[in-house]
Design an enzyme around this catalytic site. Structure first.
Site, PDB file in Angstrom:
ATOM      1  N   ARG A 247       0.856  -1.182   0.000  1.00 40.11           N
ATOM      2  CA  ARG A 247       0.000   0.000   0.000  1.00 40.11           C
ATOM      3  C   ARG A 247       0.891   1.231   0.000  1.00 40.11           C
ATOM      4  NH1 ARG A 247      -3.510  -2.503  -1.652  1.00 40.11           N
ATOM      5  NH2 ARG A 247      -5.533  -3.074  -0.789  1.00 40.11           N
ATOM      6  N   GLU A 276      -4.200   7.629  -5.265  1.00 39.85           N
ATOM      7  CA  GLU A 276      -4.319   6.929  -6.549  1.00 39.85           C
ATOM      8  C   GLU A 276      -5.605   7.360  -7.244  1.00 39.85           C
ATOM      9  OE1 GLU A 276      -1.851   2.950  -5.117  1.00 39.85           O
ATOM     10  OE2 GLU A 276      -4.011   2.799  -5.438  1.00 39.85           O
ATOM     11  N   HIS A 295      -0.601   0.584 -10.060  1.00 37.28           N
ATOM     12  CA  HIS A 295      -1.410  -0.361  -9.269  1.00 37.28           C
ATOM     13  C   HIS A 295      -1.975  -1.496 -10.134  1.00 37.28           C
ATOM     14  CE1 HIS A 295      -3.626  -0.591  -5.191  1.00 37.28           C
ATOM     15  NE2 HIS A 295      -3.570  -1.788  -5.732  1.00 37.28           N
TER      16      HIS A 295
END
Length: 329
Positions: A247, A276, A295
């Site tokens: 994370r 994000e 991601h």
């Protein structure tokens, strides 16, 4: 009782609030559509959540935040299915207080995330794309020798990999590292006796001290928030590599950028960021030795197909009265 069961299944309203990331169109929603009256939204803005979900007994989310305030405005809601392993997007205490079951999807992406972890490690040590690009531009063609290199080339065999967190992904990364000939140390809550062969348990301080490459595979909690910061970076070997497929907020981004700038860190490979999508003036983007993917470690087609299959199984188990993968029992 089959007829009744089918009736229940058909009457359940299921709303997927942000389906695009998990399935941009290359997979099918059929198994989930078969479980009830299904409505799909590719994306949902915060202001639209309540309106879109108000008649649903079941909502599915990936990164849409389901807060206490939202839960209180959805009296019909009985089930929240998170299409991910991490479930910090849902206020699970509020869900529990309202009798709402919350499930996640564990272990679907283990192989894909472990693969991306090593894609980042190997990118930092071998710089394949860098050389491929230079050679498209004619660098090798103009070279006086049969080979050249302008980055350090590192062999990972014999190097020490430190792993924070030995869940499914951490264990898989450790196994691959051992196959590469690396020494593996881990900071984990597991007992030494329960660790896979070839992994040595150590303290966090010990891990910072021994790691040539440090890889983060722990959940984001109050304890792990910004665990990588100026103070901890200064405890690491000078020039060590840091990998983050966990994370974004496991690290302080400004501190990591500074450590790259002054050479304390030799490289940073990450698939996650604090925000994000990130702001385009994020200090990490100015660092030539920071390599950040958007991601996508979880997003191989194989992993997303498993995700949707487990999602359907979770809903079916809930409808049949024996919910599985519940995160707020």
């Amino acid at each position: 009782g089959l007829k009744i069961k089918n009736k229940i299944i058909k009457d359940m309203k299921i709303v997927e609030l942000d389906g695009y990331a998990a399935n941009p169109g290359d997979l099918s929603w059929e198994t989930i559509q078969a479980l009830g009256e299904f409505k799909l939204y590719d994306r949902t803005a915060p202001k639209d959540i309540v309106n879109r979900a108000k008649d649903a007994e079941i909502i599915l989310v990936n990164k849409v935040n389901i807060t206490k305030e939202i839960i209180e405005q959805l009296p019909k809601l009985k089930y929240i299915g998170v299409l991910a392993t991490g479930y910090n997007v849902v206020d699970i205490d509020a869900a529990k207080a309202h009798g709402i079951v919350v499930t996640n999807i564990p272990a679907y992406s283990t192989d894909s995330v472990a693969q991306m972890t090593f894609a980042h490690i190997l990118n930092l040590t071998n710089r394949v794309e860098h050389y491929a690009q230079l050679n498209r531009e004619g660098k090798w063609s103009r070279n006086p020798d049969f080979c050249y290199w302008d980055t350090p080339l590192l062999e990972i065999s014999g190097k020490t990999l430190g792993i924070v967190g030995l869940g499914n992904i951490g264990c898989k990364v450790a196994k691959i590292a051992r196959d590469f000939g690396m020494d593996v140390f881990a900071f984990t809550s597991k007992n030494s006796a329960d660790l896979p062969e070839g992994i040595q348990k150590t303290t966090l301080e010990g891990l910072f001290a021994v790691s040539d490459i440090l890889s983060l595979h722990c959940p984001l909690t109050a304890d792990t928030f910004e665990m990588i910061n100026k103070a901890t970076l200064n405890k690491m070997k000078k020039g060590a590599l840091l990998i983050n497929t966990g994370r974004g907020q496991l690290i302080n981004e400004a501190d990591v950028a500074e450590a790259l700038e002054n050479g304390q860190l030799g490289g940073y490979g990450a698939d996650v960021m604090c925000a994000e999508p990130p702001s385009d003036d994020n200090p990490l983007f100015a660092q030539p030795n920071a390599f950040i993917t958007p991601h996508i470690a979880w997003a191989t087609k194989e992993a997303r197909a498993r995700l949707l299959a487990i999602c359907a199984d979770n809903i079916k188990a809930f409808i049949e009265g024996h919910p599985q993968n519940v995160v707020n029992p």
